[in-house]
Design a protein around this motif. Structure first.
Motif, PDB file in Angstrom:
ATOM      1  N   GLU A 196      -2.777   1.725  -4.562  1.00 54.10           N
ATOM      2  CA  GLU A 196      -2.479   3.155  -4.422  1.00 54.10           C
ATOM      3  C   GLU A 196      -3.642   3.820  -3.684  1.00 54.10           C
ATOM      4  O   GLU A 196      -4.791   3.671  -4.071  1.00 54.10           O
ATOM      5  CB  GLU A 196      -2.261   3.783  -5.794  1.00 54.10           C
ATOM      6  CG  GLU A 196      -1.020   3.214  -6.486  1.00 54.10           C
ATOM      7  CD  GLU A 196      -0.862   3.672  -7.921  1.00 54.10           C
ATOM      8  OE1 GLU A 196      -0.123   4.641  -8.148  1.00 54.10           O
ATOM      9  OE2 GLU A 196      -1.485   3.059  -8.809  1.00 54.10           O
ATOM     10  N   VAL A 197      -3.319   4.538  -2.634  1.00 51.47           N
ATOM     11  CA  VAL A 197      -4.328   5.124  -1.753  1.00 51.47           C
ATOM     12  C   VAL A 197      -4.275   6.649  -1.883  1.00 51.47           C
ATOM     13  O   VAL A 197      -3.197   7.246  -1.738  1.00 51.47           O
ATOM     14  CB  VAL A 197      -4.052   4.708  -0.283  1.00 51.47           C
ATOM     15  CG1 VAL A 197      -5.067   5.327   0.658  1.00 51.47           C
ATOM     16  CG2 VAL A 197      -4.029   3.194  -0.150  1.00 51.47           C
ATOM     17  N   PHE A 227       2.825   0.688   3.520  1.00 47.78           N
ATOM     18  CA  PHE A 227       2.602  -0.450   4.411  1.00 47.78           C
ATOM     19  C   PHE A 227       2.602  -1.702   3.542  1.00 47.78           C
ATOM     20  O   PHE A 227       1.996  -1.719   2.468  1.00 47.78           O
ATOM     21  CB  PHE A 227       1.265  -0.324   5.147  1.00 47.78           C
ATOM     22  CG  PHE A 227       0.974  -1.507   6.016  1.00 47.78           C
ATOM     23  CD1 PHE A 227       1.597  -1.649   7.242  1.00 47.78           C
ATOM     24  CD2 PHE A 227       0.104  -2.504   5.605  1.00 47.78           C
ATOM     25  CE1 PHE A 227       1.360  -2.757   8.051  1.00 47.78           C
ATOM     26  CE2 PHE A 227      -0.146  -3.608   6.397  1.00 47.78           C
ATOM     27  CZ  PHE A 227       0.489  -3.736   7.628  1.00 47.78           C
ATOM     28  N   VAL A 228       3.282  -2.736   4.014  1.00 51.20           N
ATOM     29  CA  VAL A 228       3.398  -3.962   3.237  1.00 51.20           C
ATOM     30  C   VAL A 228       2.938  -5.138   4.085  1.00 51.20           C
ATOM     31  O   VAL A 228       3.320  -5.263   5.251  1.00 51.20           O
ATOM     32  CB  VAL A 228       4.855  -4.208   2.786  1.00 51.20           C
ATOM     33  CG1 VAL A 228       4.947  -5.487   1.961  1.00 51.20           C
ATOM     34  CG2 VAL A 228       5.390  -3.023   2.009  1.00 51.20           C
ATOM     35  N   LEU A 284       0.850  -1.191   0.000  1.00 54.26           N
ATOM     36  CA  LEU A 284       0.000   0.000   0.000  1.00 54.26           C
ATOM     37  C   LEU A 284       0.888   1.244   0.000  1.00 54.26           C
ATOM     38  O   LEU A 284       1.751   1.396   0.879  1.00 54.26           O
ATOM     39  CB  LEU A 284      -0.893   0.042   1.239  1.00 54.26           C
ATOM     40  CG  LEU A 284      -2.018  -0.989   1.304  1.00 54.26           C
ATOM     41  CD1 LEU A 284      -1.601  -2.156   2.173  1.00 54.26           C
ATOM     42  CD2 LEU A 284      -3.294  -0.360   1.844  1.00 54.26           C
ATOM     43  N   VAL A 285       0.668   2.094  -0.987  1.00 54.44           N
ATOM     44  CA  VAL A 285       1.400   3.366  -1.056  1.00 54.44           C
ATOM     45  C   VAL A 285       0.407   4.486  -1.342  1.00 54.44           C
ATOM     46  O   VAL A 285      -0.682   4.243  -1.849  1.00 54.44           O
ATOM     47  CB  VAL A 285       2.474   3.347  -2.171  1.00 54.44           C
ATOM     48  CG1 VAL A 285       3.556   2.319  -1.861  1.00 54.44           C
ATOM     49  CG2 VAL A 285       1.855   3.058  -3.529  1.00 54.44           C
ATOM     50  N   ASN A 320      -7.205   9.675   1.770  1.00 53.42           N
ATOM     51  CA  ASN A 320      -7.632   8.419   2.395  1.00 53.42           C
ATOM     52  C   ASN A 320      -6.548   7.773   3.258  1.00 53.42           C
ATOM     53  O   ASN A 320      -6.749   6.701   3.800  1.00 53.42           O
ATOM     54  CB  ASN A 320      -8.055   7.412   1.301  1.00 53.42           C
ATOM     55  CG  ASN A 320      -9.355   7.786   0.618  1.00 53.42           C
ATOM     56  OD1 ASN A 320      -9.728   8.947   0.618  1.00 53.42           O
ATOM     57  ND2 ASN A 320     -10.047   6.823   0.050  1.00 53.42           N
ATOM     58  N   TRP A 321      -5.379   8.417   3.336  1.00 50.26           N
ATOM     59  CA  TRP A 321      -4.302   7.857   4.158  1.00 50.26           C
ATOM     60  C   TRP A 321      -4.092   8.761   5.370  1.00 50.26           C
ATOM     61  O   TRP A 321      -3.902   9.967   5.223  1.00 50.26           O
ATOM     62  CB  TRP A 321      -2.990   7.758   3.364  1.00 50.26           C
ATOM     63  CG  TRP A 321      -1.958   6.926   4.078  1.00 50.26           C
ATOM     64  CD1 TRP A 321      -1.313   7.235   5.250  1.00 50.26           C
ATOM     65  CD2 TRP A 321      -1.469   5.630   3.704  1.00 50.26           C
ATOM     66  NE1 TRP A 321      -0.461   6.217   5.610  1.00 50.26           N
ATOM     67  CE2 TRP A 321      -0.528   5.225   4.677  1.00 50.26           C
ATOM     68  CE3 TRP A 321      -1.727   4.781   2.623  1.00 50.26           C
ATOM     69  CZ2 TRP A 321       0.146   4.003   4.606  1.00 50.26           C
ATOM     70  CZ3 TRP A 321      -1.050   3.575   2.555  1.00 50.26           C
ATOM     71  CH2 TRP A 321      -0.131   3.200   3.538  1.00 50.26           C
TER      72      TRP A 321
END
Lengths: 72, 72, 72, 72, 72, 72
Positions: free
Chosen positions: D46-47, F3-4, D7-8, D51-52
């Motif tokens: 991809e966020v 985050f992974v 997630l990035v 939303n992060w």
């Protein structure tokens, strides 16, 4: 109280196919586990082929090379 | 070092609501667990109503039938 | 129809703390989004400190070095 | 049979960077665990910066305040 | 290249039930999407009832109160 | 702020291997995306072979049949 996340590549999955996935997976889970369907939620996440990796390569590149994920 | 993923249906969640979700959930987690907020990350994933299943049916269809998820 | 996944390190989170997390996060989400709590599910995943990495290092090693995640 | 989710924040990650992420992470996993790459799948999510959340605040707001996530 | 994550409460799911979940869900996905089963992975995550929240309460407490998730 | 999540089968992954996964994956991500490692978290989830499905079958059964995931 099951929750299911389905990740698929974004390659033209239709609304009807999504409906069938939701119906079919819910049926399997509620039948095998004897769970109330009203406690079963499912989310489908469509992933761009640029964002999905298989065997170290982008799926978009694998597709350009002619590799599909279709059933043989 | 908490990480939180929030999945909601994509039905017009505003930027301000997202901000309140992030603020509120971070507060709960850092207060209950006594964690440093700088180690707490949150990601909100908005899911199309075609892609969310409840009780074996697409949420988009449930919405067309008048079923909402609103608080009673 | 929200679903929330909370990942925390497995470091003695008590049953009561989990209850407070569930109650608090559900309150935030149902209040901010005006959602029915009966459609809100939460799962807490406890991750061994050997299995959580921060800044490239295992949390278990960071803990041995005296680094905590406690609120300052 | 590893699966990896990355997630990035959605901040202009290029196709080539995604390719390098997929290649690099697959190499690490297959080398460290001695796994067949054909059983290793990776999905990048991809966020949006709205939303992060980090430290209780939206990343989009942190960016407006000049805070970056760049390596120092 | 689908990946599916199934979260259920840890309440005595048997090895045979897990096998049926894996078989049934794979069949649904590969049939609906016409995907090669060799590219379909499924992971079942069992969540302690202390760690699953529903309607703001721990499932372990709901179970003590007599609430089940069984199909009616 | 990446985050992974890494999912692997629970088949004797050592503490040192987990350390190498965390170090290696963090390096890839922070180098490719030029991200601050202090904003990069990784969680490894080990999944019992009874709980991992591949091609419609439990991995534990595939292992009994002699199928490994080892690099060729």
């Amino acid at each position: 109280m099951p929750f299911v996340k389905i990740l698929v590549t974004r390659e033209g999955v239709t609304r009807e196919q999504k409906r069938q996935l939701i119906k079919g997976v819910t049926d399997v889970i509620t039948n095998v586990l004897n769970k109330d369907p009203h406690l079963t939620h499912i989310a489908i996440e469509e992933v761009d082929t640029d964002n999905w990796g298989y065997a170290g390569e982008q799926t978009s590149i694998l597709r350009e090379q002619g590799l599909t994920a279709d059933k043989k």
